[in-house]
Design an enzyme around this catalytic site. Structure first.
Site, PDB file in Angstrom:
ATOM      1  N   HIS B  86      -5.732   8.743   0.766  1.00  0.00           N
ATOM      2  CA  HIS B  86      -5.126   9.730  -0.121  1.00  0.00           C
ATOM      3  C   HIS B  86      -4.809   9.367  -1.300  1.00  0.00           C
ATOM      4  N   ASP B 115     -17.174  20.497 -30.954  1.00  0.00           N
ATOM      5  CA  ASP B 115     -17.416  20.150 -29.392  1.00  0.00           C
ATOM      6  C   ASP B 115     -17.502  18.561 -29.329  1.00  0.00           C
ATOM      7  N   TRP B 151      -4.845   1.476  -0.838  1.00  0.00           N
ATOM      8  CA  TRP B 151      -6.072   1.957  -2.133  1.00  0.00           C
ATOM      9  C   TRP B 151      -5.677   0.778  -3.246  1.00  0.00           C
ATOM     10  N   SER B 178     -18.484   6.643 -15.084  1.00  0.00           N
ATOM     11  CA  SER B 178     -17.892   8.419 -14.914  1.00  0.00           C
ATOM     12  C   SER B 178     -16.662   7.997 -16.075  1.00  0.00           C
ATOM     13  N   SER B 179     -15.461   7.801 -15.872  1.00  0.00           N
ATOM     14  CA  SER B 179     -14.419   7.158 -17.002  1.00  0.00           C
ATOM     15  C   SER B 179     -14.896   6.839 -17.881  1.00  0.00           C
ATOM     16  N   HIS B 262      -2.276  -2.002 -13.535  1.00  0.00           N
ATOM     17  CA  HIS B 262      -0.961  -1.568 -14.258  1.00  0.00           C
ATOM     18  C   HIS B 262      -1.657  -0.764 -15.646  1.00  0.00           C
ATOM     19  N   GLU B 264      -3.913   1.096 -15.372  1.00  0.00           N
ATOM     20  CA  GLU B 264      -4.120   2.241 -14.948  1.00  0.00           C
ATOM     21  C   GLU B 264      -3.317   3.261 -14.325  1.00  0.00           C
ATOM     22  N   TYR B 266      -0.588   3.575 -16.325  1.00  0.00           N
ATOM     23  CA  TYR B 266      -0.523   3.816 -18.175  1.00  0.00           C
ATOM     24  C   TYR B 266      -1.290   4.992 -18.216  1.00  0.00           C
ATOM     25  N   SER B 277       4.866  16.704 -25.477  1.00  0.00           N
ATOM     26  CA  SER B 277       4.939  15.973 -26.666  1.00  0.00           C
ATOM     27  C   SER B 277       4.602  17.226 -27.715  1.00  0.00           C
ATOM     28  N   HIS B 311       3.714  -8.020 -11.937  1.00  0.00           N
ATOM     29  CA  HIS B 311       4.874  -7.642 -11.085  1.00  0.00           C
ATOM     30  C   HIS B 311       4.700  -6.432 -10.129  1.00  0.00           C
ATOM     31  N   HIS B 312       3.597  -6.989  -9.733  1.00  0.00           N
ATOM     32  CA  HIS B 312       2.932  -5.767  -8.274  1.00  0.00           C
ATOM     33  C   HIS B 312       3.232  -6.865  -6.871  1.00  0.00           C
ATOM     34  N   THR B 337       9.054   3.683 -23.544  1.00  0.00           N
ATOM     35  CA  THR B 337       9.391   4.544 -23.124  1.00  0.00           C
ATOM     36  C   THR B 337      10.321   4.746 -23.640  1.00  0.00           C
ATOM     37  N   LYS B 340      10.250   7.152 -26.328  1.00  0.00           N
ATOM     38  CA  LYS B 340       9.617   8.640 -25.893  1.00  0.00           C
ATOM     39  C   LYS B 340      10.747   9.621 -26.321  1.00  0.00           C
ATOM     40  N   ARG B 459       5.857   0.446   3.948  1.00  0.00           N
ATOM     41  CA  ARG B 459       5.297   1.506   3.417  1.00  0.00           C
ATOM     42  C   ARG B 459       3.826   0.806   4.615  1.00  0.00           C
TER      43      ARG B 459
HETATM   44  C1  HEA Z   1      -2.032   9.811  -7.995  1.00  0.00           C
HETATM   45  C2  HEA Z   1      -1.166  10.394  -6.680  1.00  0.00           C
HETATM   46  C3  HEA Z   1       0.056  11.448  -6.514  1.00  0.00           C
HETATM   47  C4  HEA Z   1      -0.256  12.644  -5.705  1.00  0.00           C
HETATM   48  C5  HEA Z   1       0.207  13.883  -6.269  1.00  0.00           C
HETATM   49  C6  HEA Z   1       0.659  12.286  -4.652  1.00  0.00           C
HETATM   50  C7  HEA Z   1       0.934  13.370  -3.356  1.00  0.00           C
HETATM   51  C8  HEA Z   1       1.604  13.051  -1.993  1.00  0.00           C
HETATM   52  N1  HEA Z   1       2.551  12.151  -1.960  1.00  0.00           N
HETATM   53 FE1  HEA Z   1       1.421  10.330  -2.245  1.00  0.00          FE
HETATM   54  N2  HEA Z   1       0.618   7.749  -2.478  1.00  0.00           N
HETATM   55  C9  HEA Z   1      -0.472   8.315  -3.581  1.00  0.00           C
HETATM   56  C10 HEA Z   1      -0.815   8.922  -4.520  1.00  0.00           C
HETATM   57  C11 HEA Z   1      -0.174  10.442  -4.572  1.00  0.00           C
HETATM   58  N3  HEA Z   1       0.831  10.774  -3.774  1.00  0.00           N
HETATM   59  C12 HEA Z   1      -1.041   6.869  -4.137  1.00  0.00           C
HETATM   60  C13 HEA Z   1      -1.352   6.111  -4.824  1.00  0.00           C
HETATM   61  C14 HEA Z   1      -0.266   6.091  -2.973  1.00  0.00           C
HETATM   62  C15 HEA Z   1      -0.693   4.815  -1.641  1.00  0.00           C
HETATM   63  C16 HEA Z   1      -1.459   4.782  -0.680  1.00  0.00           C
HETATM   64  C17 HEA Z   1      -1.510   3.203  -0.366  1.00  0.00           C
HETATM   65  O1  HEA Z   1      -0.350   2.990   0.505  1.00  0.00           O
HETATM   66  O2  HEA Z   1      -3.104   2.628  -0.050  1.00  0.00           O
HETATM   67  C18 HEA Z   1       0.575   7.300  -1.803  1.00  0.00           C
HETATM   68  C19 HEA Z   1       0.652   7.090  -0.718  1.00  0.00           C
HETATM   69  C20 HEA Z   1       1.751   8.116  -0.027  1.00  0.00           C
HETATM   70  C21 HEA Z   1       2.258   7.771   0.972  1.00  0.00           C
HETATM   71  C22 HEA Z   1       2.365   6.493   1.815  1.00  0.00           C
HETATM   72  C23 HEA Z   1       1.560   6.353   2.631  1.00  0.00           C
HETATM   73  C24 HEA Z   1       2.211   4.887   3.915  1.00  0.00           C
HETATM   74  O3  HEA Z   1       2.258   3.672   3.455  1.00  0.00           O
HETATM   75  O4  HEA Z   1       1.813   4.494   4.627  1.00  0.00           O
HETATM   76  C25 HEA Z   1       3.497   9.044   1.540  1.00  0.00           C
HETATM   77  C26 HEA Z   1       4.419   8.873   2.680  1.00  0.00           C
HETATM   78  O5  HEA Z   1       5.181   9.988   2.435  1.00  0.00           O
HETATM   79  C27 HEA Z   1       2.349  10.303   0.577  1.00  0.00           C
HETATM   80  C28 HEA Z   1       2.750  11.352   0.271  1.00  0.00           C
HETATM   81  C29 HEA Z   1       2.688  12.585  -0.664  1.00  0.00           C
HETATM   82  C30 HEA Z   1       3.628  13.609  -0.321  1.00  0.00           C
HETATM   83  C31 HEA Z   1       3.368  14.587   0.234  1.00  0.00           C
HETATM   84  C32 HEA Z   1       2.232  14.320  -1.670  1.00  0.00           C
HETATM   85  C33 HEA Z   1       2.569  15.461  -1.575  1.00  0.00           C
HETATM   86  O6  HEA Z   1       2.726  15.664  -3.462  1.00  0.00           O
HETATM   87  C34 HEA Z   1       1.256  16.559  -1.407  1.00  0.00           C
HETATM   88  C35 HEA Z   1       1.779  18.101  -1.825  1.00  0.00           C
HETATM   89  C36 HEA Z   1       0.513  18.843  -1.021  1.00  0.00           C
HETATM   90  C37 HEA Z   1      -0.557  19.633  -1.406  1.00  0.00           C
HETATM   91  C38 HEA Z   1      -0.487  19.421  -2.595  1.00  0.00           C
HETATM   92  C39 HEA Z   1      -1.446  20.192  -0.306  1.00  0.00           C
HETATM   93  C40 HEA Z   1      -1.118  21.287  -0.765  1.00  0.00           C
HETATM   94  C41 HEA Z   1      -2.225  22.331  -0.110  1.00  0.00           C
HETATM   95  C42 HEA Z   1      -2.059  22.884   1.133  1.00  0.00           C
HETATM   96  C43 HEA Z   1      -0.805  23.437   1.618  1.00  0.00           C
HETATM   97  C44 HEA Z   1      -3.610  23.855   1.700  1.00  0.00           C
HETATM   98  C45 HEA Z   1      -3.614  24.487   0.721  1.00  0.00           C
HETATM   99  C46 HEA Z   1      -5.780  24.581   1.823  1.00  0.00           C
HETATM  100  C47 HEA Z   1      -5.185  25.918   0.420  1.00  0.00           C
HETATM  101  C48 HEA Z   1      -5.152  26.487  -0.466  1.00  0.00           C
HETATM  102  C49 HEA Z   1      -7.303  26.016   1.379  1.00  0.00           C
HETATM  103  N4  HEA Z   1       2.345   8.772  -0.071  1.00  0.00           N
HETATM  104  C1  HEA Z   2       2.457   6.903 -13.755  1.00  0.00           C
HETATM  105  C2  HEA Z   2       2.303   6.221 -13.411  1.00  0.00           C
HETATM  106  C3  HEA Z   2       3.500   5.157 -13.284  1.00  0.00           C
HETATM  107  C4  HEA Z   2       4.990   4.748 -14.139  1.00  0.00           C
HETATM  108  C5  HEA Z   2       4.787   5.114 -15.635  1.00  0.00           C
HETATM  109  C6  HEA Z   2       4.992   3.505 -13.830  1.00  0.00           C
HETATM  110  C7  HEA Z   2       6.055   2.915 -14.289  1.00  0.00           C
HETATM  111  C8  HEA Z   2       7.208   1.802 -14.852  1.00  0.00           C
HETATM  112  N1  HEA Z   2       6.559   0.503 -13.315  1.00  0.00           N
HETATM  113 FE1  HEA Z   2       5.587   1.699 -11.516  1.00  0.00          FE
HETATM  114  N2  HEA Z   2       4.231   1.728  -9.951  1.00  0.00           N
HETATM  115  C9  HEA Z   2       3.194   3.152 -10.295  1.00  0.00           C
HETATM  116  C10 HEA Z   2       3.204   4.000 -11.446  1.00  0.00           C
HETATM  117  C11 HEA Z   2       3.970   3.758 -12.084  1.00  0.00           C
HETATM  118  N3  HEA Z   2       4.645   3.198 -12.527  1.00  0.00           N
HETATM  119  C12 HEA Z   2       2.167   2.553  -8.071  1.00  0.00           C
HETATM  120  C13 HEA Z   2       1.553   4.102  -8.456  1.00  0.00           C
HETATM  121  C14 HEA Z   2       3.012   1.951  -8.127  1.00  0.00           C
HETATM  122  C15 HEA Z   2       2.692   0.934  -6.993  1.00  0.00           C
HETATM  123  C16 HEA Z   2       1.221   0.742  -6.533  1.00  0.00           C
HETATM  124  C17 HEA Z   2       0.842   0.341  -5.711  1.00  0.00           C
HETATM  125  O1  HEA Z   2       1.244  -0.748  -4.777  1.00  0.00           O
HETATM  126  O2  HEA Z   2       0.628   1.038  -4.301  1.00  0.00           O
HETATM  127  C18 HEA Z   2       4.144   1.027  -9.136  1.00  0.00           C
HETATM  128  C19 HEA Z   2       4.873  -0.346  -8.461  1.00  0.00           C
HETATM  129  C20 HEA Z   2       5.887  -0.931  -9.665  1.00  0.00           C
HETATM  130  C21 HEA Z   2       6.429  -1.527  -8.965  1.00  0.00           C
HETATM  131  C22 HEA Z   2       5.106  -2.376  -7.961  1.00  0.00           C
HETATM  132  C23 HEA Z   2       6.565  -2.760  -7.413  1.00  0.00           C
HETATM  133  C24 HEA Z   2       5.560  -3.335  -5.569  1.00  0.00           C
HETATM  134  O3  HEA Z   2       5.174  -3.285  -5.684  1.00  0.00           O
HETATM  135  O4  HEA Z   2       6.557  -4.304  -5.415  1.00  0.00           O
HETATM  136  C25 HEA Z   2       6.998  -2.386 -10.315  1.00  0.00           C
HETATM  137  C26 HEA Z   2       7.815  -3.433 -10.445  1.00  0.00           C
HETATM  138  O5  HEA Z   2       7.634  -4.045 -11.449  1.00  0.00           O
HETATM  139  C27 HEA Z   2       7.205  -1.347 -11.141  1.00  0.00           C
HETATM  140  C28 HEA Z   2       7.428  -0.857 -12.752  1.00  0.00           C
HETATM  141  C29 HEA Z   2       7.198   0.047 -13.791  1.00  0.00           C
HETATM  142  C30 HEA Z   2       8.230   0.050 -14.686  1.00  0.00           C
HETATM  143  C31 HEA Z   2       9.129  -1.034 -14.929  1.00  0.00           C
HETATM  144  C32 HEA Z   2       7.838   0.994 -15.554  1.00  0.00           C
HETATM  145  C33 HEA Z   2       7.842   1.511 -16.664  1.00  0.00           C
HETATM  146  O6  HEA Z   2       6.981   2.102 -17.371  1.00  0.00           O
HETATM  147  C34 HEA Z   2       8.865   3.006 -16.621  1.00  0.00           C
HETATM  148  C35 HEA Z   2      10.173   2.764 -18.227  1.00  0.00           C
HETATM  149  C36 HEA Z   2      10.421   3.970 -18.303  1.00  0.00           C
HETATM  150  C37 HEA Z   2      11.779   4.096 -18.027  1.00  0.00           C
HETATM  151  C38 HEA Z   2      12.949   2.755 -17.916  1.00  0.00           C
HETATM  152  C39 HEA Z   2      12.600   5.549 -18.131  1.00  0.00           C
HETATM  153  C40 HEA Z   2      13.022   5.898 -19.208  1.00  0.00           C
HETATM  154  C41 HEA Z   2      13.541   5.382 -20.291  1.00  0.00           C
HETATM  155  C42 HEA Z   2      14.737   5.049 -21.072  1.00  0.00           C
HETATM  156  C43 HEA Z   2      15.675   6.477 -20.619  1.00  0.00           C
HETATM  157  C44 HEA Z   2      15.539   3.843 -22.236  1.00  0.00           C
HETATM  158  C45 HEA Z   2      16.837   3.800 -21.419  1.00  0.00           C
HETATM  159  C46 HEA Z   2      16.526   2.506 -20.336  1.00  0.00           C
HETATM  160  C47 HEA Z   2      17.034   1.480 -20.709  1.00  0.00           C
HETATM  161  C48 HEA Z   2      17.917   0.820 -21.169  1.00  0.00           C
HETATM  162  C49 HEA Z   2      16.895   1.188 -18.036  1.00  0.00           C
HETATM  163  N4  HEA Z   2       5.829  -0.482 -10.450  1.00  0.00           N
HETATM  164 CU   LIG Z   3       2.704  -1.673 -12.469  1.00  0.00          CU
END
Ligand code: HEA
Ligand code: HEA
Ligand SMILES: [Cu+2]
Ligand code: CUA
Lengths: 385, 535, 287
Positions: B86, B115, B151, B178-179, B262, B264, B266, B277, B311-312, B337, B340, B459
């Site tokens: 997933h 293009d 993942w 690809s990327s 990380h 990634e 962003y 925007s 921080h991870h 952030t 923005k 988790r």
């Molecule tokens: C990048 C984007 C992304 C998106 C969009 C989502 C979308 C969703 N994610 Fe997930 N998720 C991750 C990124 C994302 N996730 C990542 C990175 C992890 C960590 C993995 C890891 O731990 O290694 C994670 C882990 C994660 C967990 C934790 C699993 C665990 O720790 O064991 C869960 C649990 O609830 C979850 C739930 C969901 C759900 C309910 C959605 C929903 O938004 C999904 C919505 C559902 C649909 C969009 C399906 C619609 C389709 C149909 C209804 C069928 C229709 C069929 C036809 C039309 C033919 N996600």
């Molecule tokens: C789109 C993807 C995305 C984005 C944008 C961010 C944004 C941020 N993430 Fe997140 N992060 C993930 C995707 C993302 N993260 C994923 C996928 C994981 C889990 C990976 C895994 O383990 O599987 C993760 C996990 C993760 C962790 C590790 C957690 C753990 O495993 O223990 C941490 C810890 O620092 C963190 C921090 C942050 C912070 C500080 C930001 C900041 O960039 C957020 C900044 C934004 C704001 C703060 C809000 C707007 C600001 C204001 C309105 C201004 C005023 C605010 C103040 C002065 C407070 N993220």
């Molecule tokens: Cu991070």
């Protein structure tokens, strides 16, 4: 709310905080802290929550005000401004200051969490697929060592397509056969390591979580302010039974701890048995079955058939039906032939009797009928050298 | 820069001698052999949508198992495969390609280029994705099943898996290639093919965010490739990178992985910022507030993203100085952030707003993404992170930024540009229904996960303590609702809009600005063969 | 600089092409084969090699198309610029790829080793000294080996590569001065120097395996040594092939004094490979 730590007489966690030592039904916040560190984390979280809520309300108050007032349908005409150095500097500097305000108290806690010096008791926690092993390395109780397995029966968990046959208990998935016991109000240093993959040792109520990394030692500490039983889980993905290797720490008064240590030492002495005693095959089989269920069945399954492509079958295995020396070696040192994605761990930490018993058990169960069908503890002692 | 006249000059490879008016390839080969940025963009988008549905089905399977405690449907080893796949499918299959699809469609239109710079390589970037998807999907059916190491593919768990892990590694190699090619294409297009007069600081924000994202991609995808190559050699060739017995270190994997990982995250949010925007000013009928500071903020986020990776890893037991450094650096990211977020709101302030679906999704984005950003800030604080690391609080955090962030922005972009792509207006009622359904079911799914995490639910658990039952059940119900909302999107919004609907004008939105609105809707096969001049 | 192709379109966009999709399919075959191969399936190697052959065939045709377009004069100055930008960023991505392995070396040597040897770790590895080149990992499961001496072949190889950088520059200047014969000669010398380098490298590997007992399995030292030098060697091979193709095209008469990006791109790549070597020479062999 969290009441301050008790200074003198040991206070029971549940009475003082209302907590259970584990999660509660529909709990909305962190578990009630049982250590100073957890209390610091709790208040850090609260402090940040408040600040964040204030920012959130302010920022989105403005946004929704604008959304409701500055609409075209109300006839609002668009202004033309599109920049202002003054406000932009302001909303860069102010968040910066807020962030610093959050980081300062956090820094203090980080430093405190890292200070593992001057511990009263040091315990090594070894993560294994999928159980914990504990060795009391230093302080009162030194020398104690045991394995700690999930004690929730599989009949409460169920199987895909097979409903559980037993009512789930209150501590479902958070109970173990051998709990870690420590005295209240003493600094306990936990040294973590692992045998196979990374695990993590966590007790939420203590504010403790430390990865256990194979080949490395890391440490963390806690000093429980209350007596009670505290429950946590393995918090790093470690393979299929990741959800089934909980951690339970029982915090007791100093006297109770001393009594426990004495009891445990006696128990261990009894367990150590006399390696020179000769056992009968039935004694070994009975004992071996228990060892097998506790340690081996997760992988090799109760029916000895293993899991195809994942875990070797013991039923009919060439090693189990061949010369016994080979099997003793496998048990003591593990095996990695590359035929399976994971490997057979080494079982050195089991007692000689346990190893002898489990080998004897596997050699006389299912369809196995090898010529060499009994292993005595003495043979294991000899093989260890 | 270029002095010679460009009044007449443009040609299309194989068709250079054909009649210019109908050099429009037809049938299947139009798609298979495409070199047109619009066709390739469409391919990317269909691919990513299919991946979203597939990854979504995996998510729904996860949620089904977690509806109640106990093991109901899947063995835990299969559950781990679901979680891992997933994550991989969503990150590499759905979100990233979707943004590349947007880049393909919109960047040439926005900068007035005919293009993408390398049309054939562009198609190659796309045609690497289906093989990767086939490898990933196929790995479910090999002995031992798909990779189940999360993942993040942490070593040494990843050295234990079967052949499914190798297929996963190779799939990621391909997607990385690809990327990288896609990013090179985007950078070169933006730097080299802007219409005369289109200076960098006049460029639409979407182009700016993608330019910076592309740099991030080129910098970090090769690092990921290196990390998983080491995993591969550890698995099969006896090296000891992540094995202490030979002097290696499992934590080293995590450092290398998160140096990629990380930035990634962003990569998955900056283009979303770009889309929002574009939309906020259009429907506020007011110029984007603080354009220059938006550009600088984006760049600052990108630069900071390279120095926060650990921080991870706060629970791996780093020295206290590293913990502090990474905590401070991470917290700093909220400053740009925040800039923005404030700029968007200042753009709306005293505007003349209307709330068509793109605007709804954009406002929804700001609102919900900020919640995800705040939980991120919470996690940035080391002690709090140690409490919450690897719990559902983290799952809640990243779904708030990824689903309500990246995915909502993608939806917003779809509603905004669909008239340009299809030539038809989207049915507003259906669009609004999709928005409200998504917003509500999203929060039902993921909001309770905060509570679960705070209370200590780890988790990647196939089974959990019975105390967590209620919130998990709610989340599962929400997930199905959210899934249905996306099926609704496909059947009630996307397909009907492609098939027909109100004809779209060249510029269907009153407040929209930019070159893309100067060409007819749908955009003709070839646009800007003669670069427009921008004043 | 102004365009030498006044007749070229403003920006040439190629028409539909089947190569990209074929390349994708070829890579699917390659990777499926590779997955099977590393897991010792009997058919894996064959499938993987077929896939590689398919990929090469596709690339050959693809580049053939591009070269033909270039020769037809369809590439304007602006396309030339695109190629320059892209080559530059491609090389940057390669730098980051090597960065991962250099980073691993740094981390293992400066962080992991001292760590594994510190007081706390005596608990697990009581006898580990933490000396980088002493030949054993902490578990004592690594057979002892001798590191490769920096002042033998590696120094010679450094000289070879540096020299090749110079001969390449001479060739480039000759080409710019429209002295085709001289350009061809010096480019040929460059390719030869590259081939010699590879020969020495192959010899060194054999020597290391059979005499020094230094293998991929020699703990983290062997791991970083072989992956760094191995990937470098692979890149040298790629670079030499590129230069050889350019040489062939030069002989065929393809490139002009003003318009020869293929030459320059390959040259940049060669210099990059050179610089990586210098890094390797210092941190892998010397330190
Ligand atoms: C990048 C984007 C992304 C998106 C969009 C989502 C979308 C969703 N994610 Fe997930 N998720 C991750 C990124 C994302 N996730 C990542 C990175 C992890 C960590 C993995 C890891 O731990 O290694 C994670 C882990 C994660 C967990 C934790 C699993 C665990 O720790 O064991 C869960 C649990 O609830 C979850 C739930 C969901 C759900 C309910 C959605 C929903 O938004 C999904 C919505 C559902 C649909 C969009 C399906 C619609 C389709 C149909 C209804 C069928 C229709 C069929 C036809 C039309 C033919 N996600
Ligand atoms: C789109 C993807 C995305 C984005 C944008 C961010 C944004 C941020 N993430 Fe997140 N992060 C993930 C995707 C993302 N993260 C994923 C996928 C994981 C889990 C990976 C895994 O383990 O599987 C993760 C996990 C993760 C962790 C590790 C957690 C753990 O495993 O223990 C941490 C810890 O620092 C963190 C921090 C942050 C912070 C500080 C930001 C900041 O960039 C957020 C900044 C934004 C704001 C703060 C809000 C707007 C600001 C204001 C309105 C201004 C005023 C605010 C103040 C002065 C407070 N993220
Ligand atoms: Cu991070
Ligand atoms: Cu042990 Cu998870």
């Amino acid at each position: 709310a969290w009441a301050g730590p008790a200074a003198t007489a040991a206070v029971d966690y549940k009475t003082a905080t209302g907590g259970t030592g584990g999660p509660m039904v529909n709990q909305l916040n962190l578990q009630a802290p049982a250590t100073q560190i957890a209390a610091d984390i709790y208040s850090l979280h609260t402090l940040m929550m408040v600040i964040i809520m204030v920012i959130f309300v302010a920022v989105f108050g403005v946004m929704f005000y604008s959304i409701f007032k500055h609409r075209k349908s109300l006839g609002h005409k668009a202004a033309t401004f599109h920049e202002s150095t003054a406000v932009e500097i302001a909303w860069t500097v102010v968040p910066f200051l807020i962030v610093i305000g959050m980081a300062l108290p956090a820094t203090k806690t980080v430093v405190a969490m890292k200070d593992t010096s001057n511990a009263d008791i040091t315990i090594k926690a070894t993560g294994m697929q999928w159980k914990w092993g504990y060795d009391y390395l230093k302080g009162e109780g030194e020398g104690i060592s045991f394995l700690s397995n999930l004690s929730t029966p599989r009949s409460q968990v169920g199987q895909p397509g097979e409903a559980p046959t037993e009512q789930r208990g209150e501590n479902y998935l958070m109970e173990v056969d051998n709990e870690v016991v420590v005295p209240v109000g003493k600094k306990i240093r936990i040294v973590t390591t692992a045998n196979d993959v990374i695990h993590a040792w966590m007790i939420p109520a203590f504010g403790v979580k430390q990865d256990a990394i194979p080949g490395f030692v890391r440490d963390t500490w806690f000093k429980a302010e209350y007596t009670g039983t505290f429950r946590g889980n393995c918090a790093e993905l470690c393979g299929k039974e990741h959800a089934f290797m909980p951690i339970v720490v029982r915090v007791v008064t100093a006297e109770e701890y001393t009594a426990w240590v004495n009891g445990k030492k006696k128990e261990m002495a009894a367990l150590a048995d006399d390696p020179n005693k000769t056992w009968t095959i039935d004694e070994l089989k009975t004992k071996g079955e228990k060892v097998y269920t506790a340690n081996c069945a997760v992988c090799h399954q109760a029916n000895g058939k293993g899991v195809p492509n994942a875990f070797a079958a013991l039923d009919g295995s060439a090693i189990v039906t061949g010369p016994k020396a080979e099997q003793i070696k496998v048990l003591l040192h593990g095996q990695k032939t590359g035929k399976f994605p994971s490997e057979m761990p080494a079982w050195k930490q089991l007692s000689d009797t346990d190893i002898a018993a489990v080998i004897t058990y596997t050699r006389n169960t299912w369809s196995n009928k090898p010529a060499e069908n009994i292993v005595q503890p003495a043979e294991v002692v000899a093989a260890r050298k | 820069m270029s002095t010679h006249d460009h009044a007449h000059d443009h040609a299309h490879g194989g068709h250079a001698h054909d009649d210019h008016a109908h050099d429009h390839p037809h049938g299947l080969s139009r798609w298979l052999f495409a070199t047109n940025h619009k066709d390739i963009g469409t391919l990317y988008m269909w691919f990513s949508f299919i991946m979203l549905l597939s990854g979504g089905v995996l998510a729904l399977m996860i949620r089904t198992e977690l509806f109640k405690p106990g093991l109901q449907f899947f063995q835990p080893e299969f559950f781990n495969q679901l979680t891992t796949m997933h994550g991989l499918v969503m990150v590499f299959g759905a979100i990233m390609p979707a943004f590349v699809g947007f880049a393909n469609w919109m960047i040439p239109l926005q900068i007035g280029a005919s293009d993408m710079a390398f049309a054939r390589m562009n198609n190659f970037s796309f045609w690497l994705l289906p093989p990767a998807a086939i490898l990933l999907a196929g790995s479910f059916f090999v002995p031992g099943g798909a990779t189940a190491a999360g993942w993040t593919l942490y070593a040494p768990l990843s050295t234990q898996m079967g052949i499914g892990m190798d297929m996963g590694i190779f799939a990621m190699h391909i997607m990385g290639a690809s990327s990288i090619m896609g990013s090179i294409n985007i950078i070169v297009t933006i730097l080299n093919m802007r219409a005369p007069g289109m200076t960098l600081m006049k460029m639409p924000m979407f182009c700016w965010t993608w330019l910076i994202t592309a740099y991030l991609l080129i910098a970090v995808m090769p690092v990921l490739a290196g990390a998983i190559t080491m995993t591969l050699t550890d698995r099969h060739f006896g090296t000891s990178f992540f094995n202490a017995a030979g002097g290696g270190d499992p934590v080293m994997y995590q450092h290398i992985f998160w140096f990629f990982g990380h930035p990634e995250v962003y990569i998955m949010i900056l283009p979303a910022f770009g889309i929002v925007s574009q939309i906020i000013p259009a429907f506020s009928r007011k110029q984007l507030f603080g354009y220059a500071s938006m550009v600088y903020a984006t760049a600052s986020i990108a630069i900071l993203s390279f120095i926060v990776w650990a921080h991870h890893m706060f629970t791996t037991g780093m020295p206290v100085t590293s913990q502090l450094f990474f905590m401070y650096a991470t917290m700093l990211i909220s400053v740009p952030t925040g800039v923005k977020v404030f700029n968007w709101i200042a753009t709306m302030w005293k505007g003349s707003m209307t709330f068509e679906t793109p605007m709804l999704f954009s406002v929804g984005f700001i609102f919900v993404f900020t919640m995800g950003g705040f939980t991120g800030l919470m996690l940035a604080v080391t002690p709090v992170d140690i409490q919450l690391q690897d719990t559902y609080y983290v799952v809640a955090h990243f779904h708030y930024v990824l689903v309500a962030g990246s995915l909502f922005a993608l939806f917003a972009g779809f509603y905004y540009w669909a008239p340009k792509w299809t030539g038809h207006m989207v049915n507003e009622t259906m669009g609004k229904a999709h928005f409200w359904l998504s917003l509500i079911t999203f929060n039902i799914t993921f909001f309770p996960m905060h509570f679960l995490g705070l209370a200590g639910m780890p988790r990647r658990y196939a089974d959990y303590q019975a105390q967590f039952t209620d919130f998990n059940s709610i989340a599962t119900i929400g997930a199905f609702g959210f899934g249905l909302s996306q099926a609704f999107f496909l059947f009630a919004v996307v397909l009907p809009t492609i098939r027909g609907g109100k004809k779209a004008e060249a510029k269907p939105w009153e407040g929209a600005e930019g070159l893309e609105w100067t060409v007819p809707s749908p955009a003709p096969f070839h646009t800007f063969e003669t670069p427009p001049t921008v004043k | 600089m102004s365009s030498n192709n006044a007749a070229a379109p403003y920006y040439f966009v190629p028409g539909p092409s089947k190569w990209p999709m074929f390349a994708g399919i070829s890579l699917l075959v390659t990777m499926t084969g590779a997955s099977a191969w590393v897991n010792d399936a009997s058919w894996g190697m064959a499938v993987c090699l077929v896939g590689i052959a398919m990929t090469l065939a596709v690339l050959y045709s693809w580049f053939g198309d591009a070269i033909a377009e270039s020769e037809k004069g369809l590439y304007s100055h602006r396309i030339d610029l695109s190629y320059r930008w892209s080559m530059g960023w491609f090389i940057f991505s390669e730098v980051m790829f090597f960065g991962a392995f250099f980073g691993a070396l740094y981390y293992a040597r400066s962080i992991t080793f001292p760590w594994l040897a510190d007081l706390d770790h005596k608990l697990i590895w009581p006898d580990f000294s933490g000396v980088w080149t002493n030949g054993v990992g902490p578990a004592g499961t690594v057979e002892s080996y001798t590191p490769v001496e920096a002042f033998g072949i590696p120094t010679l190889n450094t000289a070879l590569l540096l020299a090749s950088g110079m001969t390449l520059t001479i060739s480039h200047h000759a080409l710019q001065a429209a002295n085709r014969a001289k350009a061809i000669t010096w480019l040929a010398v460059t390719v030869l120097l590259g081939a010699t380098f590879m020969g020495f490298q192959a010899y060194e590997y054999m020597h290391a395996y059979s005499d020094l007992n230094l293998k991929l399995t020699s703990g983290i030292y062997g791991s970083t040594f072989y992956l760094l030098t191995g990937f470098h060697g692979f890149h040298v091979t790629m670079g030499a092939i590129m230069l050889a193709v350019v040489l062939y095209r030069l002989i065929r008469g393809d490139m002009s004094a003003e318009h020869h990006f293929a030459f320059e791109g390959a040259a940049w790549y060669w210099h990059f490979v050179d610089v990586v070597w210098l890094g390797l020479y210092v941190v892998v062999y010397w330190m």
